[in-house]
Motif scaffolding. Structure first.
Motif, PDB file in Angstrom:
ATOM      1  N   PRO A  63     -24.732  13.020  -0.897  1.00 44.84           N
ATOM      2  CA  PRO A  63     -25.200  14.337  -1.330  1.00 44.84           C
ATOM      3  C   PRO A  63     -24.388  14.904  -2.500  1.00 44.84           C
ATOM      4  O   PRO A  63     -24.759  15.918  -3.065  1.00 44.84           O
ATOM      5  N   TRP A  64     -23.290  14.251  -2.828  1.00 47.04           N
ATOM      6  CA  TRP A  64     -22.455  14.701  -3.947  1.00 47.04           C
ATOM      7  C   TRP A  64     -23.106  14.133  -5.207  1.00 47.04           C
ATOM      8  O   TRP A  64     -23.091  12.916  -5.415  1.00 47.04           O
ATOM      9  N   PRO A  65     -23.723  14.978  -6.023  1.00 46.17           N
ATOM     10  CA  PRO A  65     -24.561  14.443  -7.110  1.00 46.17           C
ATOM     11  C   PRO A  65     -23.827  13.454  -8.013  1.00 46.17           C
ATOM     12  O   PRO A  65     -24.382  12.425  -8.394  1.00 46.17           O
ATOM     13  N   TYR A 278     -18.445  10.280   6.399  1.00 50.14           N
ATOM     14  CA  TYR A 278     -19.433  10.912   5.510  1.00 50.14           C
ATOM     15  C   TYR A 278     -20.414   9.934   4.894  1.00 50.14           C
ATOM     16  O   TYR A 278     -21.318  10.346   4.186  1.00 50.14           O
TER      17      TYR A 278
END
Lengths: 485, 1017
Positions: A63-65, A278
């Motif tokens: 989700p961390w672009p 994660y």
């Protein structure tokens, strides 16, 4: 009334009165080892820059672009994205501390043997730093070998010069370091570590004969009696720290020691299973499938799969302390899909916890004996000595119960077999990116795209290396940006 | 209120002789004799100048009735009717009340008191009467717009000092001037002084004025003098006000449905599946600004008592300021007490000024969870689909999720659960003893103390406040106790006198000054608090606790001399020399010589003046010029040392699981052991002009400051691996500009109106840089949107230049340099025509600093009513707007500005590029898309007061008081600007090399309405 303006710093020794004693020399070396415990050296980003960027892994579900784009060779927020920036800064910190040791320790009046060892440790660590910079950023890195002054703006170097420096450092370190196993060295670099890294360097340069010559004495036991540990999976657990297979590993701290700058290995938290971790990095399906192309002599799946990847083997498949079915109830978004794959290596899934700590006290294996064997096999095979190469591969296969390969394989078949063995053996150990580069696999981009869709955005001639961080370029005009970036 | 003095006419040629005499003493309102006061019988040629004791004598006066007018620069003139008979000697003692005008006040120019008239350097003066009607919490707020050449940026954060820059930025470090309070050097930090205690503020701007502070004066000097008691019965003054504060502007943002619609399209354009928070229904619609901002309040109570005799005087004051911020859970409270006193007996005078204060500040916590909290960015970029509170989350706060992947920190959670408090106990005191040795020669001993004991506590609760950032295992507490002690010791010889029949006036000082400062710091950290009600260190766990401390000394020794000489009030000469030795530099480079000189010519005193065409009608005209060299040692203590850091450890993991830790140490900082003083050469020419009975006065200056051997904290590239950026002497910066101050006084019976206009222009340019002229990059993370380079102003923007939006595929093809662009994408200028757009295509935008700043003040009285109106403006600069960067791009998932109007094939008439999720090109931070004009005009202050008439008071049986004044004060009423961020004025905080960047860290200035009461009795 006197008011003396001649004052000295009462808080710390200053450069004027340091580097005077053997204790100072040892402290300087220790401070250099300390830089191995940084995100950009061995604590975290190695797994991303060498593994998830290759065809065995991906970050395209993160989700961390910026991290999501990283395995697609893209930098949406610029070239200072954490992985690239930390790797650059932390590795140069390692190199500069090593330079301080190499420059200052020879001038100390101290025991000659200790002096020689300390300088050699500096050289080993510097070589290690440049090996990583060279294989990640390419030859435009500045080569700094003496402590700089504040006004220096070191210029980009070139490939031959950097490789020569790395060879020289490892050669000199190997000559001066003690011939010990990791279990005897207290975590310090040994002659075997330096000799092994010399072999690795020469191999990466495709200097097959020289690599072979460097690696042979290790296998001959001249640097200590290294051996493969019987149980592959234990290598990546805490009890596997400093075992007989290790030529060099980074000694990890833990959460309690973090306050003293000694944190643990982050790879399992960051790139391990969803839930306990994660799962920013995940294995590709192609990589998973490679483990099934062969099976053990007892018709079992290669046990290295189960030490490397979590995958669905039925509802009771354990993922940390819970079963897959329990996870599916608690976290249907991730575990509802039974095709999901997660990295398992370096995780503390066996401790009975459902959570992975950030700071696992599991040493990162920089170089182990299985690598020495497979490197030598590759070097021999590339020189046409396939028959001599195959038995070395078979040693690694035998440990996990795979049938031996025939010594009659063609050179090309042996090359493929060695590469595949490395693929299965070294998942998440920072090796695959080196293999792709060394064996020119980046030129066959269609194949890589069939392994990993991330390669759809791979630009040949550009994506093999990371961009030089923007901050470096802003502040140092003498560093050239890599082509295409 | 401002007043202007008409100067006494020059003695006429032939006057009839009489036999009467008028004599007396002219004193100021504090009882001191006024040397040089001019007393005249108006309409005649008879007049005299008061001598050293304030006495005057006009002889040879014919019998008759005259209007006696006594005047002195700096005082409101007094007229009275006198009748004198032949041979009679009439004694008329006159008391003049101090006033301030731009031309005539007495200024404390540091070590000497100088009449404004005699000053040939550039000094701006603000007196208590200028600021008394404006109720503000800090000194700098009071100064805003008042003085030409002084740029002040204030923040709305309670208790946060403003940033002051005098005459442009001379260096690359902290540009703040030196503050001197009642003779005590308090460094570059704003001393937290109660504005009600201030008598005057003098801003020493050029070398001549500032040179007496030598090595610390290169950024200018702000000399603050507090009020003292006066000869007379005890007087009391009560000043109190209460007000409300509010952030005057909200950024218009999208609601949940609007935000989802834009991002649905943006994800589709990128060929990606949107997360559930975008694709799903919107049941939550959070207005984060509503949640974070609140109505603040400010209240102040101040009581002053003062009085004295001719041999002793005193002033006591106490005040309480209480401010509740406009952002939740931020506040500031200050208690202060002041005692100032003097006593004289014979040749000896002793005196002191002592201020004791405690302040308590609660500010936004920084550095929470691995990153600096950006309240003003989070508040606009957090999604409306994220709730403020979410019971499903550990800790109960809302933040991003897999459905809403946004990484902002919940600012409401941070401000509610965590706190960042600073308590300061401060004592600033000075004491002096003065002995008249012989004649006008005096010896003076000054002792000074500035003691500040800080307690800073950062408490962090265990709740999670940011997506994917885990809950801490326990709360944590960081506590530090910095203690600063500064001591001053001075021995001075002063001479003030006139000779040669009053034709020569000399004011001189010579002596020694030394400072002995120390900074002692103790810090500790613990986590693992099992009971979060117990927020003290001992309640935390000893696992992973840390502590630290250090001590840094700083000492200076200096000798100084200064003399101001005037001949016939016409020819003025000032010279200063100073030699400073500082412990901040390496042994061979410790001492530096600094000095300055200035000349002035009061042309209007010349006989020929009246005959000069046009100008001859002016009452007063003075030409001034000054030049000199000042120093700078603003590098912090111990900066040239290259310390060896300890505790850089490594561990060895034994096979059994045991660990052995070995201690390491090495150099982690690259230092420069050859640091030298920075030297600033400053040159000023100017004139002062008084017209129409001095009703209109004009002060104009042109200045050039060249800072050489600049002390620069040079950012180093990562490859040098220095934990700290070292100082080097590198380069040269030039600042030049005009300053204009215009004051007009209108007086029509019951009505008076003072109008003041200040204008300042600034042009800043880097002339050379050390290290081969290599530019210094800074601003906005590592992107480096600002760049300090030769030929450009400090911190010029360095960005890609946009060239509109591609409308068609043909546009893209024609542009060549962006082959992968699609219609709707931003076009960038290919500056080097190499066929690609990359970092080499960035160019300078040389407008980070306002070209013109100014203030316009109207102060009027009509009978019992007073009205003040104050405008300020700033023009000619651009601002890099981080709020715009946060709310007008679709690179990541964040909320958008309402009215965000991206290009689509059916909506081509827009300047906003198309919305594509993950879009790095249109969202490139290094682009001029984020620059906006910083021009603004602000209605800074409107004050309406009413002084209750005596007859009303007597009817209420109130006696013994002066007329109490009640007033209402509106600050920051309205801002005319096109800037779309919160406040175009918050520039100048943080990185001095990126002053044009509004990074969203600074609170906007609040709009304040206060009601107040001033009573004297």
């Amino acid at each position: 009334c006197r008011n003396d303006v001649d004052i000295t710093d009462p808080n710390a020794p200053s450069s004027g009165n340091f580097w005077q004693t053997a204790a100072d020399a040892q402290a300087g070396v220790t401070a250099t080892y300390n830089t191995l415990l940084r995100l950009g050296t061995f604590q975290r980003w190695q797994a991303f820059s060498y593994d998830t960027r290759s065809d065995i892994g991906t970050t395209n579900t993160s989700p961390w672009p910026e991290l999501n784009s990283f395995s697609k060779f893209q930098f949406p927020s610029g070239y200072d994205f954490d992985v690239s920036r930390d790797t650059w800064n932390d590795t140069y910190t390692l190199i500069n501390r090593a330079n301080l040791v190499i420059a200052n320790v020879p001038n100390i009046n101290m025991d000659a043997a200790q002096k020689s060892k300390n300088v050699a440790e500096g050289k080993f660590l510097r070589g290690l730093g440049y090996f990583h910079l060279m294989t990640l950023y390419g030859a435009n890195i500045p080569l700094i070998t003496t402590p700089p002054t504040a006004t220096d703006r070191p210029a980009s170097s070139d490939s031959a010069t950097v490789w020569a420096q790395i060879e020289k450092d490892f050669t000199e370190a190997a000559a001066a370091l003690p011939k010990q196993l990791m279990s005897q060295s207290g975590g310090a670099a040994t002659a075997g570590a330096a000799q092994g890294m010399l072999g690795k360097t020469l191999l990466q340069e495709r200097k097959w004969a020289q690599a072979s010559a460097a690696l042979a004495p290790i296998i001959a036991g001249q640097f200590g009696s290294y051996s493969l540990v019987p149980d592959y999976a234990t290598l990546f657990r805490r009890e596997g720290n400093n075992g007989p297979e290790s030529l060099f590993e980074v000694q990890m701290g833990n959460v309690d020691l973090c306050g003293q700058g000694l944190c643990g290995l982050n790879i399992a938290k960051m790139a391990g299973a969803c839930g306990p971790g994660y799962c920013d990095g995940r294995p590709t399906r192609w990589y998973f499938q490679q483990f099934f192309l062969d099976s053990t002599t007892t018709k079992q799946v290669d046990p290295r799969l189960d030490a490397t990847i979590f995958y669905y083997k039925g509802p009771s498949t354990p993922v940390y302390a819970k079963s897959w079915a329990q996870w599916a109830r608690d976290d249907p978004g991730n575990y509802g899909d039974t095709t999901r794959l997660y990295f398992k290596k370096y995780g503390e899934y066996y401790t009975g916890s459902n959570d992975q700590t950030w700071e696992a006290q599991i040493n990162f294996k920089v170089l182990r004996y299985a690598d020495v064997l497979l490197m030598q096999a590759e070097a021999l095979n590339e020189q046409g000595q396939t028959a001599q190469a195959i038995p070395l591969v078979n040693q690694v296969r035998a440990r996990v119960g795979l049938a031996p390969l025939a010594t009659s394989l063609s050179q090309a078949a042996a090359r493929a077999a060695i590469l595949k063995e490395r693929l299965l053996e070294f998942g998440l150990e920072g090796q695959r990116w080196l293999d792709l580069g060394r064996q020119n696999l980046f030129t066959d981009i269609a194949t890589l795209r069939s392994h990993d869709t991330d390669f759809n955005t791979f630009v040949p001639g550009q994506s093999q290396v990371l961009p030089i961080p923007q901050r470096e370029r802003n502040l140092n005009p003498n560093v050239k940006q890599n082509p295409g970036w | 209120a401002l007043a202007t003095t008409a100067l006494a006419p020059a003695a006429g040629a032939q006057q009839p002789r009489g036999t009467a005499r008028v004599t007396g003493t002219v004193r100021g309102d504090n009882g001191q004799p006024l040397v040089g006061a001019q007393v005249a019988l108006t309409g005649t040629g008879y007049g005299a100048v008061a001598g050293d004791d304030g006495r005057y004598s006009i002889s040879g006066v014919p019998a008759g009735t005259y209007t006696l007018r006594a005047a002195r620069i700096g005082y409101t003139p007094v007229t009275q009717q006198v009748t004198v008979g032949d041979g009679q000697t009439l004694t008329v003692d006159v008391t003049l009340t101090a006033s301030a005008t731009t031309l005539t006040a007495v200024s404390v120019v540091g070590y000497t008191n100088e009449q404004r008239r005699d000053i040939s350097g550039a000094v701006s003066t603000v007196t208590s009467s200028d600021i008394q009607d404006q109720k503000v919490a800090t000194v700098e707020e009071a100064l805003r717009g008042r003085a030409p050449g002084v740029q002040i940026a204030a923040s709305g954060q309670p208790g946060r000092p403003a940033s002051i820059v005098v005459r442009g930025q001379n260096g690359f470090g902290n540009p703040s001037p030196l503050y001197v309070v009642d003779g005590m050097y308090v460094g570059q930090q704003n001393p937290n002084i109660n504005p009600d205690d201030i008598a005057s503020i003098n801003i020493l701007k050029d070398a001549s004025a500032a040179a007496q502070y030598g090595a610390q004066a290169s950024n200018g000097v702000i000399v603050i003098t507090t009020k003292r008691g006066a000869n007379g019965p005890s007087r009391f003054a009560l000043n109190t006000y209460y007000g409300f504060q509010q952030i005057p502007k909200r950024i218009p943002l999208m609601n949940a449905a609007e935000f989802q619609n834009v991002f649905k399209a943006a994800y589709a354009a990128a060929g990606q599946t949107p997360p559930a928070g975008v694709s799903g229904g919107a049941s939550i619609n959070t207005d984060w600004q509503d949640a974070l901002f609140q109505r603040g309040a400010i209240q102040n109570y101040n009581l002053t008592a003062s009085g004295g005799t001719t041999s002793a005087s005193y002033l006591l004051s106490g005040s309480v300021l209480d401010q509740k911020g406009t952002v939740i859970n931020t506040d500031f409270r200050r208690y202060s007490v002041r005692v100032n006193s003097d006593a004289t007996r014979g040749r000896i005078t002793v005196g002191e000024a002592l201020a004791i204060s405690q302040s308590n500040q609660r500010a936004y916590p920084n550095g929470i969870f691995g990153g600096q909290a950006l309240p003003l960015i989070d508040v606009v970029s957090l999604l409306p689909t994220i709730p403020i509170r979410d019971p499903n989350n550990p800790g109960g706060w809302g933040y991003g999720s897999d459905a809403n992947p946004n990484y902002g920190v919940n600012p409401v959670a941070v401000l509610t659960n965590n706190s960042n408090r600073t308590r300061s106990n401060q004592v600033i005191g000075t004491a002096f003893g003065e002995v008249k040795i012989v004649g006008n020669l005096r010896y003076r001993l000054n002792l000074g103390l500035d003691y500040n004991d800080l307690l800073h506590r950062v408490w962090t609760s265990s709740a999670q406040v940011r997506y994917l950032t885990p809950v801490l295992t326990g709360a944590s507490l960081f506590q530090e106790q910095p203690n600063t002690q500064q001591l001053l010791y001075e021995n001075l010889l002063n001479y003030d006198g006139t000779f040669g029949g009053g034709n020569h006036r000399l004011s001189a000082v010579a002596g020694q000054t030394s400072q002995n400062n120390s900074y002692q710091q103790l810090s500790a950290f613990r986590q693992g608090f099992s009971n979060e009600q117990l927020q003290q260190l001992n309640a935390g766990s000893t696992t992973g606790f840390t502590n630290g401390g250090f001590y840094t000394p700083f000492r200076t020794n200096s000798v100084l001399g200064r003399a101001t000489y005037s001949f016939k009030d016409r020819y003025l000469l000032t010279g200063s020399v100073r030699r400073d030795c500082s412990s901040r530099f390496s042994p061979g480079n410790r001492c530096g010589q600094f000095g300055a000189g200035s000349i002035g010519w009061v042309v209007s005193e010349e006989g020929f003046w009246k005959g000069v065409p046009m100008l001859g009608s002016a009452d007063f005209f003075k030409l001034r010029a000054s030049t000199g060299v000042l120093g700078d040692q603003n590098i912090g203590d111990l900066a040239y040392f290259s310390p060896v850091s300890q505790n850089i450890n490594y561990v060895s993991n034994g096979p059994s699981g045991a660990t052995v830790i070995s201690g390491g140490a090495t150099q982690t900082v690259l230092a420069n052991t050859d640091l030298k003083w920075q030297r600033n050469r400053s040159t000023d020419v100017g004139f002062d002009l008084g017209l129409f009975d001095n009703r209109l006065s004009l002060t104009a200056d042109y200045y050039v400051n060249i800072a050489d051997q600049l002390l620069v904290q040079l950012p180093l590239p990562g490859s040098l691996a220095s934990d700290r950026n070292p100082f080097v002497n590198a380069g040269k910066v030039r600042n030049a500009g005009f300053e204009l101050g215009l004051t007009h006084r209108l007086d029509r019976g019951d009505f008076d109106l003072n109008t003041t206009l200040n204008l300042t222009t600034t042009a800043n340019r880097v002339v050379s840089l050390g290290n081969g002229g290599q530019p210094i990059s800074s601003g906005f993370g590592d992107v480096g949107v600002a760049r300090t380079a030769v030929g450009h102003p400090i911190g010029a923007f360095y960005l890609k230049e946009t060239c509109g939006i591609f409308q068609t595929a043909a546009d893209v093809t024609a542009h060549k340099a962006q082959p992968r662009a699609q219609p709707g994408d931003l076009c960038f200028v290919d500056q080097n025509a190499d066929g690609t757009i990359n970092d080499q295509d960035r160019v300078f935008f040389d407008n980070p600093i306002p070209k013109v700043t100014g203030g316009l003040f109207f102060d009027s009285h009509w009978k019992s009513i007073d009205l003040g109106l104050n405008f300020r403006g700033s023009f000619g600069n651009k601002i890099f707007n981080a709020i715009k960067f946060a709310t007008e791009r679709t690179t990541g998932l964040s909320n958008l500005r309402a009215g965000y109007n991206p290009w689509t094939t059916s909506n081509t008439n827009t300047s906003t590029p198309r919305a594509v999720f993950g879009d790095a090109v249109n969202g490139d931070p290094a682009s001029d898309r984020w620059l906006e004009s910083g021009n603004f005009v602000r209605i800074q202050n409107v004050v309406l007061g009413y002084s209750i008439p005596q007859r009303l008071l007597s009817s209420m049986r109130i006696s013994g008081t002066e007329r109490p004044r009640v007033y209402v004060n509106l600050q920051n009423l309205y801002t005319f600007t096109k800037y779309s961020g919160y406040d175009p004025e918050v520039l100048g905080f943080g990185d001095p090399l990126a002053r044009g960047v509004d990074d969203g860290l600074i609170y906007p200035n609040p709009r304040t309405i206060t009601l107040g009461l001033d009573v004297r009795f």
